[in-house]
Motif scaffolding. Structure first.
Motif, mmCIF file in Angstrom:
data_model
loop_
_atom_site.group_PDB
_atom_site.id
_atom_site.type_symbol
_atom_site.label_atom_id
_atom_site.label_comp_id
_atom_site.label_asym_id
_atom_site.label_seq_id
_atom_site.Cartn_x
_atom_site.Cartn_y
_atom_site.Cartn_z
ATOM 1 N N ALA A 36 44.640 20.345 54.200
ATOM 2 C CA ALA A 36 43.671 19.621 53.393
ATOM 3 C C ALA A 36 43.344 18.275 54.029
ATOM 4 O O ALA A 36 44.044 17.794 54.913
ATOM 5 C CB ALA A 36 44.215 19.403 51.991
ATOM 6 N N ARG A 37 42.288 17.648 53.531
ATOM 7 C CA ARG A 37 41.929 16.310 53.986
ATOM 8 C C ARG A 37 42.902 15.285 53.412
ATOM 9 O O ARG A 37 43.603 15.564 52.458
ATOM 10 C CB ARG A 37 40.519 15.974 53.500
ATOM 11 N N SER A 42 39.919 12.941 48.731
ATOM 12 C CA SER A 42 40.269 13.992 47.784
ATOM 13 C C SER A 42 39.073 14.498 46.995
ATOM 14 O O SER A 42 39.018 15.669 46.635
ATOM 15 C CB SER A 42 41.361 13.504 46.829
ATOM 16 N N LYS A 44 36.207 15.030 48.016
ATOM 17 C CA LYS A 44 35.477 15.994 48.823
ATOM 18 C C LYS A 44 36.225 17.323 48.857
ATOM 19 O O LYS A 44 35.682 18.331 49.267
ATOM 20 C CB LYS A 44 35.304 15.456 50.252
ATOM 21 N N ASP A 45 37.470 17.276 48.449
ATOM 22 C CA ASP A 45 38.311 18.475 48.465
ATOM 23 C C ASP A 45 39.221 18.438 47.241
ATOM 24 O O ASP A 45 40.438 18.301 47.358
ATOM 25 C CB ASP A 45 39.131 18.489 49.759
ATOM 26 N N GLU A 47 40.468 20.536 45.372
ATOM 27 C CA GLU A 47 41.500 21.568 45.237
ATOM 28 C C GLU A 47 42.812 21.184 45.912
ATOM 29 O O GLU A 47 43.826 21.869 45.727
ATOM 30 C CB GLU A 47 41.016 22.898 45.815
ATOM 31 N N ALA A 48 42.809 20.108 46.714
ATOM 32 C CA ALA A 48 44.044 19.684 47.369
ATOM 33 C C ALA A 48 45.010 19.098 46.345
ATOM 34 O O ALA A 48 44.663 18.187 45.596
ATOM 35 C CB ALA A 48 43.741 18.652 48.455
ATOM 36 N N LYS A 304 45.857 24.401 49.202
ATOM 37 C CA LYS A 304 45.523 23.186 49.944
ATOM 38 C C LYS A 304 46.409 22.053 49.438
ATOM 39 O O LYS A 304 46.551 21.858 48.220
ATOM 40 C CB LYS A 304 44.043 22.819 49.748
ATOM 41 N N ARG A 306 47.586 17.818 49.874
ATOM 42 C CA ARG A 306 47.182 16.516 50.390
ATOM 43 C C ARG A 306 48.389 15.764 50.929
ATOM 44 O O ARG A 306 49.527 16.187 50.702
ATOM 45 C CB ARG A 306 46.492 15.697 49.319
#
Length: 306
Positions: A36-37, A42, A44-45, A47-48, A304, A306
């Motif tokens: 994950a990013r 976060s 932008k993602d 689901e992480a 995902k 972080r």
């Protein structure tokens, strides 16, 4: 075993502890773990989630001391969380219910140590924030807006918004054919958020607390179509052969287990449950509840972190 039902202003309280329906289960996507990013990105993602852990923490100890897991669920979504009137006992069953039993087994050592609270779509987050439930497992999409209010596990199912309408309707999907049509949406749903961005001239004035209420409105001819998760829509189409999903999904969404903001240890523990569940249980639950309506699945979405 008799199931007592207590009505409150918000909840139908369903104490409990009933026998397990099926083995645990699955959702379309690819198994594995995705990188994950960073946390700064976060939104932008969304689901992480936090990394899995088998450790304990204050939220987990509270559940153990109580001796049961209190979970917000749906009792009206066919194949996800519902009561089969043809079966004795009236126990809740479905894909989401299987996952709840799996979490209870891993935390408390007994899949039936669960107290279910049936909550409307628009009360999922308030129920978590008020502490009325430990978590919500109710076809709840992870998104940037919601992660400001609650924490989510990693995703356990992938779906997307679709249009559900009568087979003989001129509506063809999420497009100009919605112009002037009256749609039904669940308040607080991702469908409502999506339609506010682009409605194609549809009438969005009909909102209901529970998504299943839209099916009743459609059957009564009060609305022309429903916009909902394709996974839920497929179950409703299976219940009513006069309706069908129109067009392709126009969003990409992932369901997660929602918990109180800052309940990091509990989130990590649920994520550990999901690590094992993806390997053993997910597919059997998917095959038992969803495959007949959604077709073959390639497996759950990748976790995902972080």
């Amino acid at each position: 075993m008799a199931v007592a039902i207590v009505l409150t202003a918000v909840f139908v309280l369903l104490p409990v502890l009933h026998s397990r329906g099926q083995e645990s289960g699955a959702s379309p996507g690819g198994p594995g773990v995705a990188k994950a990013r960073p946390a700064a990105d976060s939104c932008k993602d969304p689901e992480a989630s936090v990394r899995p852990s088998g450790g304990s923490g204050p939220e987990i100890e509270k559940i153990k001391d109580r001796g049961r897991l209190v979970v917000g669920v749906d009792q009206n979504s066919y194949r996800w969380g519902y009561r089969d009137p043809n079966k004795p006992g009236g126990d809740l069953e479905g894909f989401d219910i299987d996952l709840v039993h799996e979490i209870a087994e891993k935390i408390l050592g007994d899949p039936d140590k669960v107290q279910f609270r049936a909550i409307p779509t628009n009360q999922r987050i308030p129920a978590i924030q008020s502490g009325d439930v430990d978590m919500v497992v109710r076809t709840m999409t992870i998104n940037c807006e919601r992660i400001e209010d609650v924490d989510f596990s990693t995703a356990y199912f992938e779906t997307g918004q679709q249009v559900l309408a009568p087979k003989n309707s001129e509506i063809t999907g999420y497009d100009d054919s919605l112009s002037g049509k009256k749609l039904c949406l669940a308040a607080g749903s991702t469908a409502q958020a999506a339609l506010k961005k682009e409605s194609y001239g549809a009438d969005l004035s009909t909102t209901v607390p529970n998504q299943l209420d839209c099916l009743v409105r459609l059957q009564l001819g009060e609305v022309d179509a429903i916009v909902t998760d394709g996974a839920l829509g497929a179950g409703q189409a299976a219940q009513d052969p006069t309706i069908e999903l129109k067009g392709e999904p126009f969003t990409e969404e992932f369901y997660g287990v929602a918990m109180k903001k800052g309940a990091t240890k509990l989130v990590a523990r649920v994520n550990q449950v999901l690590v094992d569940y993806r390997k053993n249980g997910w597919k059997s639950s998917y095959d038992a509840w969803l495959a007949a309506d959604l077709g073959k699945s390639s497996g759950p979405p990748a976790a995902k972190y972080r």
